[in-house]
Design a protein around this motif. Sequence first.
Motif, PDB file in Angstrom:
ATOM      1  N   LYS A  15       0.863  -1.172   0.000  1.00  0.00           N
ATOM      2  CA  LYS A  15       0.000   0.000   0.000  1.00  0.00           C
ATOM      3  C   LYS A  15       0.906   1.231   0.000  1.00  0.00           C
ATOM      4  CE  LYS A  15      -3.696  -2.313   2.504  1.00  0.00           C
ATOM      5  NZ  LYS A  15      -4.522  -2.365   3.721  1.00  0.00           N
ATOM      6  N   PRO A  16       0.402   2.363  -0.491  1.00  0.00           N
ATOM      7  CA  PRO A  16       1.257   3.566  -0.582  1.00  0.00           C
ATOM      8  C   PRO A  16       1.934   3.947   0.738  1.00  0.00           C
ATOM      9  CG  PRO A  16      -0.757   3.915  -1.815  1.00  0.00           C
ATOM     10  CD  PRO A  16      -0.921   2.597  -1.097  1.00  0.00           C
ATOM     11  N   GLU A  17       1.206   3.876   1.842  1.00  0.00           N
ATOM     12  CA  GLU A  17       1.812   4.255   3.129  1.00  0.00           C
ATOM     13  C   GLU A  17       2.898   3.261   3.548  1.00  0.00           C
ATOM     14  OE1 GLU A  17      -2.037   2.016   4.053  1.00  0.00           O
ATOM     15  OE2 GLU A  17      -1.483   3.627   2.683  1.00  0.00           O
ATOM     16  N   ARG A  18       2.762   2.000   3.193  1.00  0.00           N
ATOM     17  CA  ARG A  18       3.782   1.003   3.531  1.00  0.00           C
ATOM     18  C   ARG A  18       4.985   1.164   2.615  1.00  0.00           C
ATOM     19  NH1 ARG A  18       5.302  -1.719   7.942  1.00  0.00           N
ATOM     20  NH2 ARG A  18       3.171  -1.148   8.476  1.00  0.00           N
ATOM     21  N   TYR A  19       4.749   1.561   1.370  1.00  0.00           N
ATOM     22  CA  TYR A  19       5.863   1.847   0.473  1.00  0.00           C
ATOM     23  C   TYR A  19       6.668   3.030   1.013  1.00  0.00           C
ATOM     24  CZ  TYR A  19       8.540   2.995  -3.692  1.00  0.00           C
ATOM     25  OH  TYR A  19       9.558   3.266  -4.560  1.00  0.00           O
ATOM     26  N   ASP A  20       5.973   4.071   1.492  1.00  0.00           N
ATOM     27  CA  ASP A  20       6.669   5.217   2.083  1.00  0.00           C
ATOM     28  C   ASP A  20       7.482   4.783   3.295  1.00  0.00           C
ATOM     29  OD1 ASP A  20       5.501   6.811   0.138  1.00  0.00           O
ATOM     30  OD2 ASP A  20       3.938   7.594   1.472  1.00  0.00           O
ATOM     31  N   HIS A  21       6.912   3.902   4.118  1.00  0.00           N
ATOM     32  CA  HIS A  21       7.643   3.343   5.263  1.00  0.00           C
ATOM     33  C   HIS A  21       8.900   2.624   4.773  1.00  0.00           C
ATOM     34  CE1 HIS A  21       8.570   0.638   8.640  1.00  0.00           C
ATOM     35  NE2 HIS A  21       8.401  -0.378   7.817  1.00  0.00           N
ATOM     36  N   ARG A  24      11.616   5.020   4.010  1.00  0.00           N
ATOM     37  CA  ARG A  24      12.223   5.550   5.245  1.00  0.00           C
ATOM     38  C   ARG A  24      13.118   4.502   5.911  1.00  0.00           C
ATOM     39  NH1 ARG A  24       6.852   7.506   5.734  1.00  0.00           N
ATOM     40  NH2 ARG A  24       6.399   5.916   7.314  1.00  0.00           N
ATOM     41  N   VAL A  25      12.696   3.245   5.899  1.00  0.00           N
ATOM     42  CA  VAL A  25      13.546   2.174   6.432  1.00  0.00           C
ATOM     43  C   VAL A  25      14.830   2.083   5.610  1.00  0.00           C
ATOM     44  CG1 VAL A  25      13.748  -0.337   6.767  1.00  0.00           C
ATOM     45  CG2 VAL A  25      11.652   0.857   7.461  1.00  0.00           C
ATOM     46  N   LEU A  26      14.710   2.171   4.303  1.00  0.00           N
ATOM     47  CA  LEU A  26      15.879   2.119   3.421  1.00  0.00           C
ATOM     48  C   LEU A  26      16.874   3.224   3.772  1.00  0.00           C
ATOM     49  CD1 LEU A  26      17.483   1.229   0.909  1.00  0.00           C
ATOM     50  CD2 LEU A  26      15.890   2.605  -0.464  1.00  0.00           C
ATOM     51  N   GLU A  27      16.386   4.445   3.886  1.00  0.00           N
ATOM     52  CA  GLU A  27      17.273   5.577   4.190  1.00  0.00           C
ATOM     53  C   GLU A  27      17.920   5.418   5.564  1.00  0.00           C
ATOM     54  OE1 GLU A  27      14.485   8.751   3.636  1.00  0.00           O
ATOM     55  OE2 GLU A  27      14.677   8.689   1.444  1.00  0.00           O
ATOM     56  N   THR A  28      17.131   4.985   6.552  1.00  0.00           N
ATOM     57  CA  THR A  28      17.649   4.783   7.899  1.00  0.00           C
ATOM     58  C   THR A  28      18.679   3.663   7.913  1.00  0.00           C
ATOM     59  OG1 THR A  28      15.538   5.532   8.830  1.00  0.00           O
ATOM     60  CG2 THR A  28      16.993   4.293  10.293  1.00  0.00           C
ATOM     61  N   ALA A  29      18.375   2.572   7.241  1.00  0.00           N
ATOM     62  CA  ALA A  29      19.290   1.429   7.199  1.00  0.00           C
ATOM     63  C   ALA A  29      20.606   1.784   6.513  1.00  0.00           C
ATOM     64  CB  ALA A  29      18.617   0.245   6.493  1.00  0.00           C
ATOM     65  N   GLU A 131      12.671   4.183  12.080  1.00  0.00           N
ATOM     66  CA  GLU A 131      12.519   5.066  10.917  1.00  0.00           C
ATOM     67  C   GLU A 131      11.686   6.292  11.315  1.00  0.00           C
ATOM     68  OE1 GLU A 131       9.636   5.835   9.227  1.00  0.00           O
ATOM     69  OE2 GLU A 131       8.349   4.091   9.221  1.00  0.00           O
ATOM     70  N   PRO A 132      11.926   7.444  10.666  1.00  0.00           N
ATOM     71  CA  PRO A 132      11.337   8.711  11.112  1.00  0.00           C
ATOM     72  C   PRO A 132       9.810   8.756  11.175  1.00  0.00           C
ATOM     73  CG  PRO A 132      13.037   9.113   9.464  1.00  0.00           C
ATOM     74  CD  PRO A 132      12.848   7.630   9.543  1.00  0.00           C
ATOM     75  N   GLY A 133       9.127   7.865  10.500  1.00  0.00           N
ATOM     76  CA  GLY A 133       7.667   7.857  10.544  1.00  0.00           C
ATOM     77  C   GLY A 133       7.093   7.196  11.790  1.00  0.00           C
ATOM     78  N   ARG A 134       7.929   6.537  12.552  1.00  0.00           N
ATOM     79  CA  ARG A 134       7.474   5.851  13.763  1.00  0.00           C
ATOM     80  C   ARG A 134       7.337   6.860  14.898  1.00  0.00           C
ATOM     81  NH1 ARG A 134       5.837   0.710  12.170  1.00  0.00           N
ATOM     82  NH2 ARG A 134       7.597  -0.535  11.473  1.00  0.00           N
ATOM     83  N   SER A 135       6.240   6.723  15.640  1.00  0.00           N
ATOM     84  CA  SER A 135       6.004   7.619  16.769  1.00  0.00           C
ATOM     85  C   SER A 135       5.306   6.841  17.872  1.00  0.00           C
ATOM     86  CB  SER A 135       5.139   8.802  16.317  1.00  0.00           C
ATOM     87  OG  SER A 135       4.846   9.636  17.410  1.00  0.00           O
ATOM     88  N   PHE A 136       6.063   6.457  18.872  1.00  0.00           N
ATOM     89  CA  PHE A 136       5.513   5.744  20.020  1.00  0.00           C
ATOM     90  C   PHE A 136       6.469   5.956  21.188  1.00  0.00           C
ATOM     91  CE2 PHE A 136       7.547   2.751  17.070  1.00  0.00           C
ATOM     92  CZ  PHE A 136       8.613   2.304  17.855  1.00  0.00           C
ATOM     93  N   PRO A 137       6.008   5.712  22.400  1.00  0.00           N
ATOM     94  CA  PRO A 137       6.861   5.951  23.569  1.00  0.00           C
ATOM     95  C   PRO A 137       8.181   5.185  23.487  1.00  0.00           C
ATOM     96  CG  PRO A 137       4.594   5.559  24.260  1.00  0.00           C
ATOM     97  CD  PRO A 137       4.659   5.269  22.783  1.00  0.00           C
TER      98      PRO A 137
END
Length: 188
Positions: A15-21, A24-29, A131-137
């Motif tokens: 899905k588009p949002e998972r592709y964006d994830h 971001r994982v690629l860049e972070t990795a 990855e930068p899209g993650r937001s949790f405690p």
Amino acid sequence: MNREEALAIVKEKLKPERYDHTIRVLETALRLGEKMGIDLKKVELSAIFHDYAKYRPKEEMGRWILSEKTLSKDLLQYHHELWHAPVGAILVEREVGILDKDILMAIKSHTTGRVNMSDLEKIIFLADYIEPGRSFPGVDTVREVAQDNINLGCKLALSNTIIFLLSKNQKIYPDTFLAYNDFVKGGK
């Protein structure tokens, strides 16, 4: 296989949002891989294909788990969100033709971790978590720590995951406990 070819393959599966994830994982990795001085081509392919099977039907993934000798049948007793990693490694090998065992193992273990993770596995596991899209405690602390110490970053990510699942009264896959214990034992 070059980056554009790999991204085109996964874009059709996500899905588009998972592709964006995935981007971001690629860049972070890649940033983590550069710091650790490991093969960036392997980092790139592992990151791009880490969620290859994310949207496969649960029934299909269950059949793969039952039919593949290399997959633990006990996966079926745990949340289906874990299944896409080990099933994905098999599908990436069979459907995409990636045969590199390091890449396949990094895909396979990215949801649970495991004992004796390679540096590549640690990078993909951690990049998926921070990855930068993650937001949790706790994620910001893991991001900071990971910049200087990937082992400690993995240990904190595993610890946070275990604490979260315990707070939700959910089952925790044994490899996650074992991976955490391995990092503690190793003083990592």
